[in-house]
Design an enzyme around this catalytic site. Structure first.
Site, PDB file in Angstrom:
ATOM      1  N   GLU A 155       0.807  -1.247   0.023  1.00  0.00           N
ATOM      2  CA  GLU A 155       0.043  -0.122   0.136  1.00  0.00           C
ATOM      3  C   GLU A 155       0.923   1.261  -0.135  1.00  0.00           C
ATOM      4  O   GLU A 155       0.524   2.225  -0.548  1.00  0.00           O
ATOM      5  CB  GLU A 155      -0.947  -0.001   1.249  1.00  0.00           C
ATOM      6  CG  GLU A 155      -2.163  -1.046   1.053  1.00  0.00           C
ATOM      7  CD  GLU A 155      -1.732  -2.274   1.542  1.00  0.00           C
ATOM      8  OE1 GLU A 155      -0.655  -2.601   1.946  1.00  0.00           O
ATOM      9  OE2 GLU A 155      -2.396  -3.257   1.165  1.00  0.00           O
ATOM     10  N   HIS A 174     -10.577  -4.737   9.047  1.00  0.00           N
ATOM     11  CA  HIS A 174     -11.433  -4.894   7.649  1.00  0.00           C
ATOM     12  C   HIS A 174     -12.709  -4.061   7.699  1.00  0.00           C
ATOM     13  O   HIS A 174     -13.507  -4.313   7.024  1.00  0.00           O
ATOM     14  CB  HIS A 174     -11.666  -6.249   7.077  1.00  0.00           C
ATOM     15  CG  HIS A 174     -10.305  -6.954   6.629  1.00  0.00           C
ATOM     16  ND1 HIS A 174      -9.327  -7.294   7.578  1.00  0.00           N
ATOM     17  CD2 HIS A 174      -9.693  -6.929   5.417  1.00  0.00           C
ATOM     18  CE1 HIS A 174      -8.260  -7.772   6.759  1.00  0.00           C
ATOM     19  NE2 HIS A 174      -8.578  -7.564   5.523  1.00  0.00           N
TER      20      HIS A 174
END
Lengths: 334, 327
Positions: free
Chosen positions: B63, B132
């Protein structure tokens, strides 16, 4: 080509160098040296706020690498970025004005020493975050690859920064996508105030290239001609579409981490010894004089010319207005 | 009335991408599992067929490099869209978002813009638990230089994404995972949803309710409907843009209704609701006939087990009870 780091010694005799190139290399190194000496002086005099980090003693690297780049190529720099910016062709007046926090500076006084950028010469910015430039350089190289514009991106970083996670992410991404990126490690032996060997798993950062399947090179960073020759070779390799290269330039940080650093971690003698015996400008002078390609007069002429330009930059900065408080919100959004 | 078609939120974002990538070849997208898989929620399905795997690019699981490379590509003249897979993963690349993407334009004195979009699927779905499921918009509202949007329906999803792609500032585009399969009317003609403008979903006279994203659909709307049955006329505002926030819309509404409640899925503490409440307390205190009420999730990470996640979720009934106390 992607085995162990390759140590590059200079191969072209000094006498075979183009005279104009030699003069240009000298001009760049001296510009950086004198520019920074003035910055140091005015910082200590209290004219310059914030932090400044000097590149004195490392001039051979930025100068040698940049001599192989075009104006269109991109560079990402560090918090020790004055040298890269000068070598890439930025305007000395606007640089000095920015360091003084003036409105006429590159960033209108919003950036300062650690945040100078000049997009008109492909200098995409100094970075106050150690290791902040890698992924940005990868992105600029990705843009070049998508556009097929033939440009390459070069990111400069120190030995300490090579321990940031971004180093590894960037090398992997650039290698996996065969992006035109040159990673230039300026190993000046000091990660802020810590000797790099006490916190770094390898003695030669260039060896880390093996982990990413790309070539790793090592050169004497205080020999501008070695840096020039090797970076020419790797720039050609990268420009031909072969993907990234890691180039480690061995040098030594002459000044403290920042101006004002008490430097309790090393002796003055140690620093003086390097400065006296392994200083890129002196070494260059000796080489060209010995080879007889440039005379003392040639060198002095360049030196005086640069001195005048730097004095003009300081005058410009001192006489420039500070930004108006009303400019606080300018450039927050487009 | 303009012609519309019913499509999902996911399709709406895909249409935005298709239209903008066709129009402008500097627009490209990169992220994990987006080209071969079409995105983890199918939001990129088919896109590589039109634009190839260079412009719809599968990245390593990295990321930090994804966001950093998007910033670098933007500096080199492209208009990248970076996909974050799950919004939670934005926390992996804090430096790239906070110190690079958000700062470049300002700290370099406006020399260069960073015209990029960060797509960030957020919010509660299917017991995905603490790493998440987060709603992180408040963190990014705190950082000058970023724009942050969070559409609540397919029409705004498309209109805001198109605006975000064309915006010269860096935009974080929160798309709630539970919204991807929801359907709604989307104009057939090209249109844009302006960034920085809230939407008055329903007009009312007794209470202003500000909400956004999925929470607006699943919590705020039912609350408003229940309140109407209790005789409370609710003006429901869809914030749409978290930063820069549409202060005028909120203050004008509160001037009319005299009461304010804010409902969001993110935890209440330090949330966007606190910012809105502070704006009204500072600039509209005289309008108020009752204390401002904030409704957000409890101050815990998102739990996994069904009963715990259920306990964590906002309950329209409980919010209604809170609202009734304002009268």
């Amino acid at each position: 080509m992607c085995a162990k780091a390759i140590l590059k010694e200079p191969t072209i005799p000094v006498k075979d160098y183009d005279r104009d190139l030699l003069i240009e290399l000298y001009r760049k190194m001296v510009s950086i040296r004198l520019f920074e000496q003035k910055v140091e002086h005015h910082f200590l005099a209290g004219d310059i706020p914030g932090f400044v980090h000097l590149y004195i003693g490392e001039e051979g690297i930025g100068t040698g690498v940049m001599a192989n780049l075009t104006k269109e190529d991109y560079i990402e720099s560090t918090h020790r970025g004055h040298g890269h910016t000068i070598a890439k062709g930025a305007d000395l007046n606007r640089m000095m004005a920015e360091i003084f926090g003036k409105k006429t500076g590159y960033c209108k006084g919003k950036g300062g020493s650690m945040h100078i950028a000049d997009f008109s010469v492909g200098m995409l910015g100094a970075n106050g975050i150690v290791g902040g430039g890698y992924t940005l350089a990868v992105g600029a190289a990705l843009a070049s690859k998508l556009r097929e514009d033939g440009r390459i991106s070069v990111v400069f970083f120190g030995d300490g920064a090579s321990n940031r996670g971004t180093f590894h992410e960037a090398l992997n991404m650039a290698a996996a996508w065969k992006l035109p990126v040159l990673f230039v490690c300026e190993n000046n032996e000091w990660a802020s105030t810590t000797p790099y060997l006490t916190t770094t798993s390898v003695a030669d950062i260039a060896d880390r290239a093996q982990g990413y399947g790309i070539p790793g090179y090592m050169v004497d960073g205080n020999d501008v001609l070695s840096v020039y020759e090797t970076s020419k070779e790797v720039v050609d390799y990268i420009r031909s579409g072969n993907g990234p290269v890691l180039l480690e330039c061995k040098t030594y940080r002459i000044k403290g981490h920042f101006v004002g650093d008490p430097e309790k971690y090393r002796t003055k003698e140690e620093v003086q010894e390097v400065f006296d015996n392994n200083n890129p400008i002196n070494r260059f002078e000796e080489k060209v004089l010995e080879a007889g390609v440039l005379s003392r007069e040639d060198l002095d002429a360049v030196y005086v010319e640069v001195e005048t330009a730097i004095e003009e930059a300081v005058r410009y900065a001192l006489e420039s207005p500070e930004p108006d408080p009303s400019e606080l919100f300018d450039d927050l959004y487009v | 009335m303009a012609e519309t078609k019913k499509i999902t939120f996911s399709q709406a974002t895909l249409e935005a991408m298709q239209e903008e990538m066709e129009r402008d070849d500097t627009v490209f997208v990169m992220g994990e599992d987006i080209a071969r898989q079409g995105g983890i929620f199918g939001q990129f399905k088919g896109l590589p067929d039109s634009f190839g795997s260079d412009r719809v690019r599968d990245t390593p699981i990295t990321e930090t490099a994804i966001v950093g490379a998007a910033v670098g590509a933007a500096l080199a003249g492209m208009r990248p869209i970076a996909d974050m897979h799950f919004a939670d993963f934005m926390l992996v690349c804090g430096d790239e978002i906070y110190n690079q993407m958000a700062k470049v334009h300002y700290m370099f004195g406006g020399q260069k813009t960073v015209p990029m979009v960060l797509r960030a699927p957020d919010g509660l779905i299917n017991q995905a638990a603490a790493q998440h499921s987060q709603s992180l918009e408040a963190i990014f509202q705190h950082i000058p230089g970023l724009k942050v949007v969070a559409p609540s329906n397919p029409a705004d999803a498309k209109g805001l994404l198109k605006s975000a792609i064309r915006d010269d500032n860096p935009v974080i585009y929160f798309e709630h995972k539970a919204l991807f399969n929801t359907k709604g009317d989307v104009p057939v003609e090209e249109y844009f949803t302006p960034i920085g403008k809230a939407d008055i979903v329903t007009e009312g006279s007794d209470l202003t309710v500000v909400s956004y994203s999925n929470c607006l659909q699943t919590v705020a709307k039912p609350v408003a409907e229940m309140a109407e049955k209790e005789g409370i006329s609710v003006e429901l505002i869809d914030l749409r843009t978290i930063s820069p926030i549409d202060k005028d819309a909120i203050l004008e509404s509160v001037a009319k209704t005299s009461r304010l409640a804010i409902i969001h899925e993110a935890v209440k503490q330090g949330g966007v609701g606190g910012e809105i409440a502070a704006i009204v307390a500072e600039e509209g205190l005289d309008y108020l006939d009752a204390p401002i009420m904030r409704f957000g999730s409890p101050f815990t990470p998102v739990p996994f087990a069904r009963p715990l996640e259920q306990a964590y979720r906002l309950k329209p009934e409980a919010i209604l009870e809170g609202i009734k106390r304002m009268f």
